[in-house]
Design an enzyme around this catalytic site. Structure first.
Site: not given
Ligand code: 13P
Length: 250
Positions: A8, A94, A166, A172, A211
């Site tokens: 992504n 998302h 997620e 991130g 991550s």
């Protein structure tokens, strides 16, 4: 069942970057024979990417879709248009779209329905924030996110889809969820769905994102309850991404 790895790229990249990336990826195609590899570029580069990956085993994924197929909806992209350029998967829900674009469950459900209508596979993202993680509410939150869709459309809505777990706090941040935690949640979700719909197990995948990098990918991917990876930052650097693919093969 082959495990799936989705890159992504979010709001990153340009034509030069993409051309080089795909060229290197194609050269190394022996490394990912045993996996399904997908690229999810920014929408404006979808068609460009689609042409570059033609006749390869790399598949195209969209980061978004509109709830309509056509009409007066300025700035939107339809599932029909995505299908037209050979899109195989669409990421829906998302946390970045839930947060920055205020996409609620009602909108997400419409996106799932329209994606399935065009025979494209939705990748439905779920996951808890840091507060809920600390309060040990992860299972509850994930279940709630899926329950909305099941309540409105029945369990069939989750047939032939991919669920991406997620945890928001891991996206991130460089802090991936522990193997134990991912296994716990993925197992729980599989069980939750299977209890409602026998045999659906073979019809949906549950993957992990947050991550993922060259050091943790192999360990995460080898777990029985993890059917793939959704990778952000580490998929932006082709060298790093190749290391991930090399590592998961060893
Ligand atoms: P990172 O891999 O950068 O944490 O992003 C994960 C993600 O959001 C993939 O959709």
């Amino acid at each position: 069942m082959k495990k799936i790895i989705i890159c992504n790229w979010k709001l990153n990249g340009n034509k030069k970057f993409i051309k080089k990336y795909i060229k290197i990826l194609k050269k190394n195609n022996k490394l990912y024979n045993n996996y399904i590899i997908c690229i999810s570029p920014p929408i404006i580069y979808m068609d460009y990417t689609s042409k570059l990956i033609k006749n390869t085993n790399i598949l195209l994924t969209s980061q978004n879709v509109d709830i309509h197929l056509k009409g007066s909806f300025t700035g939107e992209i339809s599932a029909k248009m995505l299908k037209n350029i050979n899109t195989k998967y669409i990421i829906i829900g998302h946390s970045e779209r839930r947060l920055y674009h205020k996409e609620n469950n009602n909108i997400l459900l419409k996106k799932i329905i329209i994606t399935k209508k065009l025979n494209i596979t939705p990748i439905i993202c779920i996951g808890e924030n840091i507060n809920d993680y600390n309060l040990k509410n992860s299972k509850k939150i994930c279940k709630k996110q899926l329950k909305y869709f099941i309540k409105k459309k029945g369990i069939k809505i989750l047939k032939n889809i991919i669920i991406a777990y997620e945890p928001i706090w891991s996206i991130g941040t460089g802090k991936n969820a522990s193997i134990k935690h991912i296994n716990k949640i993925n197992k729980y979700i599989k069980k939750y769905i299977n209890n409602k719909y026998k045999n659906i197990n073979k019809k949906f995948k549950i993957i992990y994102g947050g991550s993922v990098n060259k050091n943790n990918a192999k360990e995460i991917l080898k777990q029985k309850n993890i059917d793939g990876l959704l990778i952000g930052k580490s998929s932006l650097n082709i060298k790093e991404f190749l290391k991930i693919i090399k590592n998961i093969n060893t």
